[in-house]
Structure formats: C-alpha cells, structure tokens
Design a protein around this motif. Structure first.
Motif, PDB file in Angstrom:
ATOM      1  N   ILE A 254      51.365  10.819  67.408  1.00 52.16           N
ATOM      2  CA  ILE A 254      50.089  10.960  66.796  1.00 52.16           C
ATOM      3  C   ILE A 254      49.717  10.130  65.510  1.00 52.16           C
ATOM      4  N   CYS A 255      50.685   9.360  65.157  1.00 49.72           N
ATOM      5  CA  CYS A 255      50.553   8.407  64.273  1.00 49.72           C
ATOM      6  C   CYS A 255      49.493   7.414  64.740  1.00 49.72           C
ATOM      7  N   ASP A 256      49.530   7.129  65.969  1.00 48.22           N
ATOM      8  CA  ASP A 256      48.605   6.027  66.947  1.00 48.22           C
ATOM      9  C   ASP A 256      47.304   6.492  67.225  1.00 48.22           C
ATOM     10  N   SER A 257      47.341   7.857  67.713  1.00 50.32           N
ATOM     11  CA  SER A 257      46.202   8.428  68.328  1.00 50.32           C
ATOM     12  C   SER A 257      46.228   9.916  68.183  1.00 50.32           C
ATOM     13  N   LEU A 258      45.598  10.365  67.017  1.00 47.12           N
ATOM     14  CA  LEU A 258      45.527  11.695  66.565  1.00 47.12           C
ATOM     15  C   LEU A 258      44.756  12.739  67.694  1.00 47.12           C
ATOM     16  N   PRO A 259      45.261  13.745  67.814  1.00 47.34           N
ATOM     17  CA  PRO A 259      44.419  14.949  68.798  1.00 47.34           C
ATOM     18  C   PRO A 259      42.914  14.899  68.071  1.00 47.34           C
ATOM     19  N   GLN A 260      42.021  15.496  68.931  1.00 49.28           N
ATOM     20  CA  GLN A 260      40.832  15.804  68.503  1.00 49.28           C
ATOM     21  C   GLN A 260      40.531  16.628  67.343  1.00 49.28           C
ATOM     22  N   TYR A 261      41.375  17.674  67.322  1.00 52.60           N
ATOM     23  CA  TYR A 261      41.416  18.971  66.430  1.00 52.60           C
ATOM     24  C   TYR A 261      42.753  19.187  65.748  1.00 52.60           C
ATOM     25  N   SER A 262      42.523  19.507  64.482  1.00 51.94           N
ATOM     26  CA  SER A 262      43.735  20.211  63.930  1.00 51.94           C
ATOM     27  C   SER A 262      43.499  21.874  63.659  1.00 51.94           C
ATOM     28  N   TRP A 263      44.478  22.623  63.335  1.00 48.54           N
ATOM     29  CA  TRP A 263      44.235  24.182  63.156  1.00 48.54           C
ATOM     30  C   TRP A 263      44.856  24.625  61.940  1.00 48.54           C
ATOM     31  N   ARG A 264      44.304  26.079  61.451  1.00 45.19           N
ATOM     32  CA  ARG A 264      45.026  26.639  60.314  1.00 45.19           C
ATOM     33  C   ARG A 264      46.056  27.251  61.078  1.00 45.19           C
ATOM     34  N   THR A 265      47.163  28.012  60.236  1.00 49.38           N
ATOM     35  CA  THR A 265      48.190  28.554  60.541  1.00 49.38           C
ATOM     36  C   THR A 265      47.815  29.760  61.760  1.00 49.38           C
TER      37      THR A 265
ATOM     38  N   GLN B 194      45.074  30.207  63.676  1.00 53.92           N
ATOM     39  CA  GLN B 194      44.829  29.633  64.648  1.00 53.92           C
ATOM     40  C   GLN B 194      45.789  29.324  65.695  1.00 53.92           C
ATOM     41  N   ILE B 195      46.945  28.596  65.113  1.00 57.67           N
ATOM     42  CA  ILE B 195      48.090  28.040  65.785  1.00 57.67           C
ATOM     43  C   ILE B 195      48.833  29.253  66.543  1.00 57.67           C
ATOM     44  N   ARG B 196      48.865  30.308  65.729  1.00 55.57           N
ATOM     45  CA  ARG B 196      49.494  31.589  66.196  1.00 55.57           C
ATOM     46  C   ARG B 196      48.805  32.316  67.294  1.00 55.57           C
ATOM     47  N   GLN B 197      47.373  32.076  67.353  1.00 56.26           N
ATOM     48  CA  GLN B 197      46.635  32.472  68.432  1.00 56.26           C
ATOM     49  C   GLN B 197      46.933  31.385  69.714  1.00 56.26           C
ATOM     50  N   MET B 198      46.991  30.368  69.381  1.00 58.48           N
ATOM     51  CA  MET B 198      47.177  29.562  70.493  1.00 58.48           C
ATOM     52  C   MET B 198      48.398  29.554  71.203  1.00 58.48           C
ATOM     53  N   GLU B 199      49.723  29.859  70.474  1.00 58.57           N
ATOM     54  CA  GLU B 199      50.834  30.300  71.211  1.00 58.57           C
ATOM     55  C   GLU B 199      50.463  31.206  72.095  1.00 58.57           C
TER      56      GLU B 199
ATOM     57  N   VAL C  72      52.896  22.734  69.581  1.00 64.52           N
ATOM     58  CA  VAL C  72      51.650  23.473  70.113  1.00 64.52           C
ATOM     59  C   VAL C  72      50.553  22.754  69.611  1.00 64.52           C
ATOM     60  N   GLY C  73      50.008  22.544  68.331  1.00 65.92           N
ATOM     61  CA  GLY C  73      48.850  22.049  67.978  1.00 65.92           C
ATOM     62  C   GLY C  73      49.164  21.365  66.450  1.00 65.92           C
ATOM     63  N   LEU C  74      48.352  20.499  66.210  1.00 67.34           N
ATOM     64  CA  LEU C  74      48.444  19.950  64.849  1.00 67.34           C
ATOM     65  C   LEU C  74      47.961  20.636  63.661  1.00 67.34           C
ATOM     66  N   LYS C  75      48.723  21.124  62.513  1.00 66.25           N
ATOM     67  CA  LYS C  75      48.451  21.780  61.666  1.00 66.25           C
ATOM     68  C   LYS C  75      47.588  21.018  60.707  1.00 66.25           C
TER      69      LYS C  75
ATOM     70  N   ASP D 106      41.380  25.023  73.691  1.00 65.93           N
ATOM     71  CA  ASP D 106      42.253  25.117  72.237  1.00 65.93           C
ATOM     72  C   ASP D 106      41.224  24.401  71.208  1.00 65.93           C
ATOM     73  N   THR D 107      39.871  24.325  71.450  1.00 64.10           N
ATOM     74  CA  THR D 107      38.861  23.655  70.560  1.00 64.10           C
ATOM     75  C   THR D 107      38.502  24.658  69.610  1.00 64.10           C
ATOM     76  N   GLY D 108      37.835  24.258  68.651  1.00 62.10           N
ATOM     77  CA  GLY D 108      37.287  25.179  67.613  1.00 62.10           C
ATOM     78  C   GLY D 108      38.009  25.022  66.568  1.00 62.10           C
ATOM     79  N   GLY D 109      38.890  24.127  66.108  1.00 65.84           N
ATOM     80  CA  GLY D 109      39.438  23.677  64.906  1.00 65.84           C
ATOM     81  C   GLY D 109      38.819  22.563  64.157  1.00 65.84           C
ATOM     82  N   ILE D 110      39.445  21.958  63.098  1.00 66.08           N
ATOM     83  CA  ILE D 110      38.993  20.965  62.240  1.00 66.08           C
ATOM     84  C   ILE D 110      38.787  19.561  62.981  1.00 66.08           C
ATOM     85  N   GLN D 111      37.879  18.828  63.215  1.00 64.18           N
ATOM     86  CA  GLN D 111      37.872  17.772  63.781  1.00 64.18           C
ATOM     87  C   GLN D 111      38.753  16.598  63.149  1.00 64.18           C
ATOM     88  N   VAL D 112      39.517  15.788  63.923  1.00 61.92           N
ATOM     89  CA  VAL D 112      40.204  14.816  63.158  1.00 61.92           C
ATOM     90  C   VAL D 112      39.694  13.462  63.765  1.00 61.92           C
TER      91      VAL D 112
END
Length: 511
Positions: free
Chosen positions: A11-22, A24-29, A194-197, A226-232
C-alpha cells in the motif's frame, strides 16, 4: 501452506480507499468471520500465512527469526508465523511476554506452536543476532502510556541491529492517532491486517511503520461491505475533479483569484501563492500587498496583476480570496484583515490570516482553513503537543469552532468539513521549508475558482501539492527542496489526463 492465502498488497504505492479506527476494524473482523463462515482462529491462520509470505518476499535470505509474542491475538499471529517458518526449515526462537488468556485464539496458536516442536523463552535467554525480528507484542489494543517491562521489551527490540517486521501495527503505536504510547517499535516494515488503521497514516506513524503493507485476509468469497471509514486520497482521483477544458474556454471561465498579504518585508509568501494559483489553472490572479513589495512580487511574473487597494468594488471582482501569506501581525496586517472581513465568496485562510482569526474568532462557512500544528494550537488555545496527541480530534474541533473546511497540515494531512474526512499521505520531509504552505493556499484557491467544492478543492489541492513535492524529490532528493521547485510539476499534475497516459511524465503526451 494454503496456496490460496490472501494476496499481500503493497500500500505504499496504492493505498486502499478507506482507513478505519480500531472499533471499526474489530467490527470488520467479525463481519469477515461471519461472511466467510470461519472462526477467529482460522482468520488468525490466514494472518500467519500472510506474514510468512511477507517474510519470504521481503527477506528471501533470512533463515533465523526472533518472534516476540504478546499475550493477545497479535501474539497469536506471531505464534502462527513462527510455526510456519519452523516447518519450512527456518531457525525460530519465540520470546513470549506472558501467557495468552484461556480460551482465546492466541492460546490455541501457542499450543499448536508447542505441538510442532517449538519452545518459548524469556527476554533474558535471548542471545546472538537474528536475520529478522517479528514484532507481535501488542497490536491495536493499547491506548494508554506503556510502562515497566513492556516498554523495556520494546526498547530491547529497537536496540537490535536487525530488520523488524511488525504485525498489524508497530507495538506501542496508537492505532487511532499515530502517536507512540511512551515508546514504540521502529519497524522496517509493517504488515497491517484486515483493514488500514488510520493511525498508520498520520501523527508520528511514518517514523515507526517503515514500509507499509496490507493483507485484508479475504478470499474470493468475501462480499461484505467495508466502506464508511476515513477516505484515503490517491492522485488517481484528480482526473475526476479536473477534466479536460472545453475547446471554447476563456480566462473568465477559469476563475478569478485575489490574494491579500505580503506585508512590509515579506514579499515572498504572496508571490509564491500567486504563482501557484496560475500554475494550477486560475484564469486571472491579482495580488494586493504592501506598496514597498509590489515591484518584487510582480517582477519576473508578468501574468500576475496588481490590486492597488481593497475597496468594495475591488472586492467584488474575485471569485476566491486568499488572505494571510506574509500578511504580518502589525498594524498594516490588521487593517487588511478588517478590510476583507465582509467578503462573502470563497476564501482560503492561511498563515497570518489564521493568526488574526485566532485573535478574532468567528465561523467562516465558505472558507478553507489550512493550519499547521502551531497555527492550530493558537486557534484552539492549546499546545502543539495537544494538537498532535490526536490530530483527528483536533481537525474536528477546529471545524466545529470555525466552520468551513479545515485542512490540518503535517505528515498525514487531514481534511474535514463537518461530515466527511480524508487523509492525504502524499509528500515528503523535503517540504519542511519556508513557502510550502503558501503554495498550497494558491493551489486550493485556483481549484475553487475553477468550480470545485470547498472539500474537493482542499483534497485535490493537498494531492497536487504533495505529489509535486514527491516528483521533485525523485529527481533531486528531499534536502534543499524549495517551494518554487513545485511549479514545474504543478502544471503537469493539474492536467491528469496527459500526466497519467505517458510512461514518463516528462513527455506529457496523450496516446
């Protein structure tokens, strides 16, 4: 090993579209476990496989591993990768911090490690030098300062002359804020799961994470949302904001910008902001500055126009007002701040404009505010340390108090409009030089003048600004970068259809 294990994405070259707080990550798990009908331990096995693939890909010569395992599920990931590496013929030593709690997946992972012939030792039994250290001590759980033995273990890892792979997040780094909790592992690379913190992208995270990788641990059957996080933000988005111009466009279609600043002895800031507006596509740009600076500001850039005074008529001319670069905090600056107080159009407030705003607080719903941490501290009447402790909370409080869109500059720039938030990770430490913020102000003003919304202009402006600096650094390096070095690249990047079609951006040709 399961050959269909999830692919690791760099993800240094291509970041995911969203990042999440902890939380949210637990919910995604849990969503992932439910959607794919697997257990938490099976998810842990996937994590271990992804980690082992990272070891093989990034350190193909490594054969001796130290794996530091904590008592939680982050430690469980460590036990899994240790077992896989041992089965593949690696020499593996597991250094265990405390026992996993009964009946959690980490306990099963440790049992399987021991059944496979592995052993555990304490810190005092470690000697020699490994080829690679795997940090699986803490993960995303901690949020309070570390003390005592845990901190000593982190310091021990940091003293070793060996590369470090951190599991999910460097131990001791707050996953929500990107700030160390009294101390954190300095990783060579981090595989987040799981997702980008969001804490991996701002605060002081860049000093700890090293190369950043992601494995979402999904397989092809994953279908949960898994949308609804902070846009990257990603530069690829710029083409949706800056489409090719109509063949019949004229300068009046491209917007008018007026910049107010350049007080006594400070001609540079307003000149940089003005040229940045031109290079980003504003149709007409005027500069109002102190009379002693006019010749210096306008010489060498005849496309800039001069505004002689801030009459009501002259303030009806621009579509966008920039106030602050080089304005100064003396009487002259105060007079100009008061002169533009009733301007009703879009405005960009930066530098001394923010300092005057701190002296005379008020809401500015049609404005983009672009504070660095020091200016944010003055606006909130707190310390810079308070600002940096939780940059997400800071940008939200700034927007609540002052309205409009707030762009909080720094490593991992944050943009917030009261409803949506975005992170921009473009840029590099070479931007730590005078005038960079003035260039950003001019860029955002030009984008507003060309019809972008406040939020989109701030996001697009941050991307263009950071990406231009990144391109300069590729050629010349970071140290010694000047704000004016960005202008060459700004024009290229503000024409994304041309920039993105060439193998080499310098050709700037379409196919």
């Amino acid at each position: 090993m399961n050959q269909s294990a999830p692919v690791i994405t760099n993800i240094c070259d291509s970041l995911p579209q969203y990042s999440w707080r902890t939380e949210q990550i637990r919910q995604m798990e849990q969503q992932l476990i439910s959607a794919q009908n697997i257990s938490m331990y099976q998810l842990m096995l996937r994590a271990g496989e992804a980690l082992f693939k990272t070891v093989q890909q990034c350190w193909p010569q490594a054969r001796h591993l130290w794996v530091f395992c904590g008592k939680g599920n982050n430690g469980g990931d460590g036990y899994v990768v240790a077992r896989l590496a041992r089965q593949a013929g690696y020499r593996v030593e597991v250094i265990a911090f405390d026992e996993p709690a009964p009946d959690i997946p980490a306990e099963q992972a440790k049992r399987d490690w021991l059944k496979a012939g592995g052993t555990c030792c304490g810190l005092s039994a470690v000697y020699g030098k490994p080829d690679l250290i795997i940090d699986a001590l803490l993960g995303i759980g901690p949020s309070t300062p570390l003390r005592g033995e845990l901190l000593a273990w982190i310091q021990f890892i940091n003293r070793q002359n060996a590369p470090v792979l951190s599991v999910d997040i460097p131990s001791g780094l707050n996953a929500d804020t990107g700030m160390p909790l009294g101390g954190a592992v300095h990783a060579t690379a981090t595989l987040t799961l799981v997702g980008l913190k969001c804490g991996l992208l701002t605060g002081q995270a860049a000093d700890y994470t090293g190369h950043l990788y992601l494995s979402d641990l999904k397989d092809d059957a994953a279908n949960y949302c898994d949308t609804g996080g902070i846009q990257v933000l990603n530069y690829a988005w710029v083409s949706s904001w800056l489409s090719p111009r109509k063949r019949t466009a004229h300068k009046g279609d491209c917007g008018k910008v007026l910049l107010v600043g350049g007080g006594p002895g400070m001609p540079g800031a307003i000149r940089l902001a003005g040229e940045a507006s031109l290079r980003t596509g504003a149709g007409l740009v005027k500069v109002f500055c102190h009379p002693e600076n006019r010749q210096l500001v306008l010489s060498g850039r005849p496309e800039l126009m001069s505004c002689q005074d801030l009459t009501k008529l002259n303030l009806q001319w621009p579509d966008v007002l920039v106030v602050g670069p080089g304005l100064g905090m003396e009487e002259w600056g105060r007079e100009q701040w008061q002169s533009v107080a009733d301007f009703s159009g879009y405005r960009v407030i930066d530098a001394d404009g923010l300092n005057w705003l701190a002296c005379h607080p008020g809401t500015h719903k049609n404005s983009v505010l672009t504070p660095h941490p020091g200016e944010a501290a003055r606006l909130l009447q707190c310390t810079v340390a308070d600002v940096q402790t939780d940059r997400f909370a800071t940008v939200q409080e700034l927007q609540h108090r002052y309205g409009g869109v707030v762009l909080l500059k720094g490593a991992g720039t944050l943009i917030y409009d009261g409803r949506q938030m975005a992170i921009c990770t473009e840029g590099n430490p070479g931007m730590a030089s005078g005038g960079m913020g003035d260039v950003l102000s001019g860029i955002i003003a030009a984008l507003l003048a060309q019809g972008l919304s406040l939020f989109d202009a701030a996001c697009c402006g941050a991307l263009l600004h950071g990406k231009a600096a990144s391109e300069v650094a590729k050629v010349h390096g970071e140290r010694g970068m000047l704000a004016s070095d960005l202008f060459f690249w700004l024009q290229k990047l503000a024409n994304p259809q041309r920039y993105q079609h060439g193998n080499n951006a310098d050709t700037n040709t379409e196919r």
